[in-house]
Structure formats: structure tokens, C-alpha cells
Enzyme design. Sequence first.
Site, PDB file in Angstrom:
ATOM      1  N   ARG A 180      92.172 -39.922  93.187  1.00 54.22           N
ATOM      2  CA  ARG A 180      91.097 -39.589  92.238  1.00 54.22           C
ATOM      3  C   ARG A 180      91.334 -40.199  90.863  1.00 54.22           C
ATOM      4  NH1 ARG A 180      90.899 -34.859  89.906  1.00 54.22           N
ATOM      5  NH2 ARG A 180      91.742 -33.753  91.703  1.00 54.22           N
ATOM      6  N   ASP A 233      74.541 -50.622  76.893  1.00 52.54           N
ATOM      7  CA  ASP A 233      74.239 -50.848  78.308  1.00 52.54           C
ATOM      8  C   ASP A 233      73.815 -52.309  78.427  1.00 52.54           C
ATOM      9  OD1 ASP A 233      73.088 -51.148  80.814  1.00 52.54           O
ATOM     10  OD2 ASP A 233      72.093 -49.196  80.811  1.00 52.54           O
ATOM     11  N   LYS A 256      74.065 -53.817  89.884  1.00 51.41           N
ATOM     12  CA  LYS A 256      73.086 -54.888  89.662  1.00 51.41           C
ATOM     13  C   LYS A 256      73.783 -56.253  89.713  1.00 51.41           C
ATOM     14  CE  LYS A 256      70.525 -51.268  88.711  1.00 51.41           C
ATOM     15  NZ  LYS A 256      70.088 -50.433  89.789  1.00 51.41           N
TER      16      LYS A 256
HETATM   17  N1  PLP Z   1      71.346 -48.954  83.304  1.00 51.07           N
HETATM   18  C1  PLP Z   1      70.368 -49.779  83.704  1.00 51.07           C
HETATM   19  C2  PLP Z   1      69.808 -50.763  82.718  1.00 51.07           C
HETATM   20  C3  PLP Z   1      69.866 -49.701  85.004  1.00 51.07           C
HETATM   21  O1  PLP Z   1      68.873 -50.537  85.389  1.00 51.07           O
HETATM   22  C4  PLP Z   1      70.409 -48.742  85.902  1.00 51.07           C
HETATM   23  C5  PLP Z   1      69.904 -48.606  87.283  1.00 51.07           C
HETATM   24  O2  PLP Z   1      68.806 -49.051  87.606  1.00 51.07           O
HETATM   25  C6  PLP Z   1      71.417 -47.901  85.444  1.00 51.07           C
HETATM   26  C7  PLP Z   1      71.875 -48.032  84.147  1.00 51.07           C
HETATM   27  C8  PLP Z   1      72.014 -46.865  86.340  1.00 51.07           C
HETATM   28  O3  PLP Z   1      72.846 -47.484  87.268  1.00 51.07           O
HETATM   29  P1  PLP Z   1      73.165 -46.931  88.747  1.00 51.07           P
HETATM   30  O4  PLP Z   1      71.886 -46.967  89.513  1.00 51.07           O
HETATM   31  O5  PLP Z   1      74.220 -47.862  89.227  1.00 51.07           O
HETATM   32  O6  PLP Z   1      73.668 -45.530  88.576  1.00 51.07           O
END
Ligand code: PLP
Length: 387
Positions: A59, A184, A209
Site C-alpha cells: 500500500r 492540472d 489520458k
Molecule cells: N483532469 C482532467 C483534465 C480530466 O480530463 C480528467 C478525466 O477526464 C481528470 C482530471 C480525472 O482523471 P481520471 O479519470 O483519471 O480520474
Amino acid sequence: MSDTPPPTPPRGYSARTEAVQALGHVDAGTRAVVPPLHVATTFLRDPDNQYRSGYVYGRPDNATVREAEAVIARLENATAALAFGSGMSAAVATFLALRPGDHVVAPKVMYWALRNWLLTDAAEWGLRTDFVDMSDPDALRAALRPGETKLVWLETPANPLWTITDIAAAAALAHAAGARVAVDSTGATPVLTRPLDLGADLVMHSATKYLNGHSDVLAGALATRREDDFWARIQRVRRSHGLILGPFEAFLLIRGMRTLHLRVAAASAGAMELATRFSNHPAVHQVLYPGLPAHPGHAIAARQMRGGFGGMLSIRLRGGAQMAIRTAARVALWKRATSLGGVESLIEHRASIEGPDTPCPDDLLRLSTGIEDVEDLYADLDRAMGS
Ligand code: PLP
């Protein structure tokens, strides 16, 4: 301990070279150029009661996950990285490392599920979040509460309108108010933007992604400029909540990142071509893509994104929501599915998924450009729009 990745000494190669070779790690036991997959959840204790290998239990830590983290840290020019079971868990761990009562500033345009979490569970837990137009530095300046604001969350380009935030300007404002900055950077990828080099403290990815790139791994990542107390709190949240990425997913993620630069370059070139062509399409009244000179964030994007503007764009259709949904229903090559950043192109009517409070107009289709032949992609959408 033959095959634990050693802390990688800088080899002096570019991030692209390092990602292709997964930092050049060769398994000491077998000389395999592909690192082994470590699945053990528990490790033998030394007779004198020590754990000299550094591994105790699955973990907190895993050797394959560490390898993925080392590549991500190298890509982001970070001192350390942590891999999570999803992008959401990476983001949520960052907010849970704050304290109840802390003030946060986040963008009005951001990944919708995280915005919903901030508005609901995070608010119940005690975070106070203000949502601002992050393309406007004055809006951020007005929202900051010196001493009280602990985190400014950015997303650029921001999903699904592809709004651009000037990371360096936002970081200067946030730091002057005593707040950390997390970005992000899922849509930009480390190929096009390195937020830490622009002054951010943390960078987050939905590695589901582009980093993985094949729509077959759910993963998240954080990378940090400094291994400080806040980073230690994030590590504790990951450990206590069991948010670590699984080893098999880490193995696939390492494989995906080997082709990251090629995939992002191809997707960016395709998106630029589609954005340009759709700007002159009779069925489209607006194209949202930071690579277009008419995009309000273009000048900033041209400065902070190197080598392209990413694979994501949105188009707004003249026929409104009905026409958008009909177009998505009629494509044959584009896949009608959520998510983004894979090799296959995806199309989605975003307002249907984001719900009533979304800033996303209902005539909008989000396009994740994959790496197929752009002529095929254009022809398919053109036909679906009824040309
Ligand atoms: N941030 C962005 C810009 C996203 O497009 C996404 C998912 O679509 C996320 C965060 C969340 O990621 P996850 O689906 O891997 O939890």
C-alpha cells in the site's frame, strides 16, 4: 536487491530520450531492457528485524510504481512524483493534504467531476473554494485572501472550453499571497508545458489520458518542485487511503510513456489541422482551440506551450444541441465516448455528461484527436455534419 530502480542519476539526455528508454533502467538480475513487473504485496524482513530493501508492504510503495514515478518526475523536471489509481485520486489527495477551513481558489472552467467534488464533499469536509475566471489575472487577484488561501488550482488548457491560464502570472500572484499552485496539466502534457518550470509548485495528470495514451489504464500522477511538508502530507494521504497505482497499471503506463512524444506531436498536428478546417466549415459557428490565432488565450499558449497546442479541441455547431447530438450519433470513425488522450479519436457531447451547472454550451462537441489519418477524421465529421 538487484532490480529496485536506483535513484536515477541525471544522464544528461533530454526528457524525450529518457521517457523512450524509461530512464535506461536495465534489470540487474537478467539484463532485461524492459523492467520486471513487481506484484508482491509483502516483503521478507531481514533476520535482524530491518527492511533493508526499503519495501515493506504494497500500500505505501511498489518498485514498478516507483519506476513510473521516476519517468514522470523526469518529464516534469520535478524532484519527486507519486502515482495514483486515477487522476481524481491524485487531485483529491492534494486537497485532502490541506486542512479543514483552508481557502482554495479554483477555475470556473475545469474538469467537471473535480469541480463537483469541491462543491460537495470537499465543502462538507471544510474546504472553502472560490471559482474564478482564471484567464483573467484580476479575477484571481481579487479572490486571493493573503494568509488564508492555501492553494490555487489551475487547469490549462481547461477542459472542455480549452481556456488558457498564464501559469507564471498566476503563480506570482498566488505566491505573493502565500498560496501554493497546483496545475492540472492533463491536456497540455509534459511534452508541451512544464508547469514547475513556470513557477508552479505541483503538477497533476490524469495519466489515464496522454501519459498512458491507449485507453487501457486508469491512473493519476502528481509531481512536485520540493519534497516539503505538504508533499509529505500528500504521501500520507496516498498511504492511508490506499490510493497507490496498481503495479500492472504502472507497467503499462511506463510502456505508454515511451511513445508519449510521438503521440502528442501527432495528435497536436491533427488537432491544429482540424481546428483550421472547421473554422471555415458552414455547420460550425465556433472552434475552441488555443492554437488558433483568434483564441483569446493564443498569445499566452504560444508562450507557455512548446511544439504544439495539444490534441483537444471543441466545436460549436450552428444547429444547436440537437445538431451536436445528431452529429455525434452519425460519426463512423470517431468513437462516441468520454475520456481523451488515447490514440483513437473520441467525440463527445459534453453538456450531456456535465449536467446543469456546466459552463459548457449545449451546442458543443468535444474532440479528442487521436493519431489516425487526419483526412479520414475530417471526412467522417464533415459527412456526419451533413455536408
Ligand atoms: N483532469 C482532467 C483534465 C480530466 O480530463 C480528467 C478525466 O477526464 C481528470 C482530471 C480525472 O482523471 P481520471 O479519470 O483519471 O480520474
